[in-house]
Design an enzyme around this catalytic site. Structure first.
Site, PDB file in Angstrom:
ATOM      1  N   TYR A  60      -9.604   5.221   7.749  1.00  0.00           N
ATOM      2  CA  TYR A  60      -9.867   5.508   9.157  1.00  0.00           C
ATOM      3  C   TYR A  60     -10.887   6.643   9.189  1.00  0.00           C
ATOM      4  O   TYR A  60     -10.600   7.745   8.714  1.00  0.00           O
ATOM      5  CB  TYR A  60      -8.593   5.940   9.880  1.00  0.00           C
ATOM      6  CG  TYR A  60      -7.512   4.879   9.955  1.00  0.00           C
ATOM      7  CD1 TYR A  60      -7.333   4.133  11.111  1.00  0.00           C
ATOM      8  CD2 TYR A  60      -6.663   4.634   8.878  1.00  0.00           C
ATOM      9  CE1 TYR A  60      -6.340   3.171  11.200  1.00  0.00           C
ATOM     10  CE2 TYR A  60      -5.670   3.667   8.950  1.00  0.00           C
ATOM     11  CZ  TYR A  60      -5.512   2.939  10.117  1.00  0.00           C
ATOM     12  OH  TYR A  60      -4.527   1.977  10.184  1.00  0.00           O
TER      13      TYR A  60
ATOM     14  N   PRO B  81      -4.972  -0.135  18.497  1.00  0.00           N
ATOM     15  CA  PRO B  81      -4.730  -0.579  17.123  1.00  0.00           C
ATOM     16  C   PRO B  81      -4.864   0.524  16.085  1.00  0.00           C
ATOM     17  O   PRO B  81      -4.573   0.291  14.907  1.00  0.00           O
ATOM     18  CB  PRO B  81      -5.792  -1.669  16.913  1.00  0.00           C
ATOM     19  CG  PRO B  81      -6.879  -1.336  17.883  1.00  0.00           C
ATOM     20  CD  PRO B  81      -6.194  -0.730  19.077  1.00  0.00           C
TER      21      PRO B  81
ATOM     22  N   HIS C 271       0.839  -1.195   0.000  1.00  0.00           N
ATOM     23  CA  HIS C 271       0.000   0.000   0.000  1.00  0.00           C
ATOM     24  C   HIS C 271       0.876   1.248   0.000  1.00  0.00           C
ATOM     25  O   HIS C 271       1.841   1.346   0.764  1.00  0.00           O
ATOM     26  CB  HIS C 271      -0.917   0.025   1.231  1.00  0.00           C
ATOM     27  CG  HIS C 271      -2.143  -0.822   1.069  1.00  0.00           C
ATOM     28  ND1 HIS C 271      -3.230  -0.732   1.908  1.00  0.00           N
ATOM     29  CD2 HIS C 271      -2.464  -1.761   0.147  1.00  0.00           C
ATOM     30  CE1 HIS C 271      -4.163  -1.593   1.536  1.00  0.00           C
ATOM     31  NE2 HIS C 271      -3.708  -2.222   0.463  1.00  0.00           N
TER      32      HIS C 271
ATOM     33  N   LYS D 190       0.500  -0.318  15.198  1.00  0.00           N
ATOM     34  CA  LYS D 190       1.860  -0.381  15.720  1.00  0.00           C
ATOM     35  C   LYS D 190       2.185  -1.614  16.549  1.00  0.00           C
ATOM     36  O   LYS D 190       3.352  -1.863  16.851  1.00  0.00           O
ATOM     37  CB  LYS D 190       2.141   0.872  16.582  1.00  0.00           C
ATOM     38  CG  LYS D 190       2.160   2.158  15.797  1.00  0.00           C
ATOM     39  CD  LYS D 190       3.207   2.125  14.722  1.00  0.00           C
ATOM     40  CE  LYS D 190       3.071   3.259  13.741  1.00  0.00           C
ATOM     41  NZ  LYS D 190       3.777   3.018  12.497  1.00  0.00           N
TER      42      LYS D 190
END
Length: 389
Positions: A200, A292, A72, A296
């Site tokens: 997100y 989350p 990505h 990481k």
């Protein structure tokens, strides 16, 4: 039984460490309380930083990752109306890799016999002894018989609930924790992703995330109260809520399907210090947990392993103690930066129950600033793709 390094835990941290040590000729044994089937079946995250993919490349355990993983170039932030692209590749020159932690773990386990990496499965009542001495040991039950593994060093890679951290005396322990008043309700479904990169989303009803495991399998999350009953969210209701929170552009491409797995995960930020006590070294979730939101958790474990493997190899092969002396401080410096990023992104993208209209407008203002600022996007991209070791 004797070895140079006893590794507690056969998650990604313990397995990567074991492979790196065996590759350098350092003897080690991995002790895992669960069965191989259980470990290989755990559903976990799947966004890999360059630190993690570089380790797998170095170990040459990368064929499936490069064949089936999805590189990505960036990801999206959404404010309920628009998608804001964070072009990680353009801003940093690097990519992330979407490849499920479950698959990564399977690859590491499958490669263990070829590297003569011994894994002891279903080890019961694991306990650490004499970690302040030059001859620490690990005891465990195997087929109902107590076994003792003697080592020079113990690496605690056994997660948040394992025994390694508990072996450090209370007088030496410092714990920093932030519990969040919500969880992530996740659904795994055999449907194509709604977008080519992760989204997100910050919506007035709460956070949502659109992610994927492959081109045909998707993973979605929404923010829910921490005490929300799972049965309150049948598939149809969850898909409706995802379509609302992800925004009209993503919703138009959303494919619905029956859930393969559904669960609610709590969120916490946690750091334990020190990461070394005597000849016990902690790595991964045994020492730190991140929300989350910033992807990481696994990647921090990989950076711990990069530092720790170099330190142990230097000590065992060249009698160089410098890396061991500085392991904890080097690892924690990166841990706290990753904690900061995950905490700040969590604050930006979630609705907190004690916050009102002002805080909501501040979030929207911050997202609007990010949308128009190359500097802000660069800072986010640098942290997302992983800070240098």
């Amino acid at each position: 039984m004797k070895t140079q390094v006893a590794i507690i835990g056969a998650g990604p941290a313990g397995l990567m460490l074991g492979h790196l040590l065996r590759r350098a000729g350092v003897a080690c044994v991995v002790v895992e309380r669960r069965s191989r089937e259980y470990v290989e079946g755990r559903i976990r995250a799947g966004v890999l930083e360059r630190t993690t993919t570089d380790i797998l490349d170095r170990l040459e355990i990368n064929q499936r990752m490069h064949g089936e993983g999805l590189p990505h170039d960036g990801f999206y932030l959404a404010d309920g109306e628009r998608l804001i692209h964070i072009d990680v590749a353009r801003l940093t020159g690097k990519q992330v890799m979407v490849y499920g932690q479950t698959e990564l773990t399977k690859d590491l386990i499958a490669a263990a016999p070829g590297r003569d990496l011994e894994i002891i499965w279903e080890a019961g009542d694991v306990a650490l002894h004499d970690v302040e001495s030059d001859a620490p040991s690990v005891t465990f039950l195997r087929d109902g018989v107590q076994q003792r593994l003697q080592a020079r060093v113990i690496a605690g890679c056994d997660g948040f609930h394992g025994p390694s951290r508990k072996a450090i005396p209370g007088s030496r322990r410092r714990e920093y924790e932030r519990l969040y008043p919500f969880g992530w309700l996740g659904i795994l479904a055999e449907v194509p992703p709604c977008n080519d990169e992760l989204i997100y989303a910050n919506h007035e009803r709460g956070f949502a995330l659109a992610s994927m495991r492959s081109n045909t399998r998707s993973r979605y999350y929404i923010q829910v109260p921490i005490d929300e009953p799972l049965e309150a969210w049948p598939d149809d209701r969850l898909w409706d809520e995802l379509a609302l929170r992800l925004g009209p552009e993503a919703a138009a491409r959303l494919t619905r399907g029956p859930s393969l797995e559904k669960s609610i995960a709590p969120l916490r930020s946690y750091v334990f210090e020190p990461m070394r006590h005597g000849n016990l070294f902690l790595a991964g979730d045994a020492a730190h947990i991140v929300p989350p939101t910033g992807a990481k958790g696994l990647n921090l474990a990989a950076s711990d392993v990069a530092y720790l493997s170099d330190a142990l190899i230097g000590w065992f092969t060249r009698d160089d103690e410098e890396g061991l002396r500085h392991y904890a401080s080097r690892a924690l410096a990166r841990v706290w930066k990753a904690e900061r990023f995950s905490w700040s992104l969590t604050r930006l993208m979630h609705r907190f129950p004690d916050e009102g209209a002002f805080e909501r407008r501040m979030q929207l203002a911050e997202l609007d600033y990010i949308a128009s600022s190359t500097a802000a996007q660069t800072a986010i991209a640098e942290n997302y793709v992983g800070l240098p070791l």
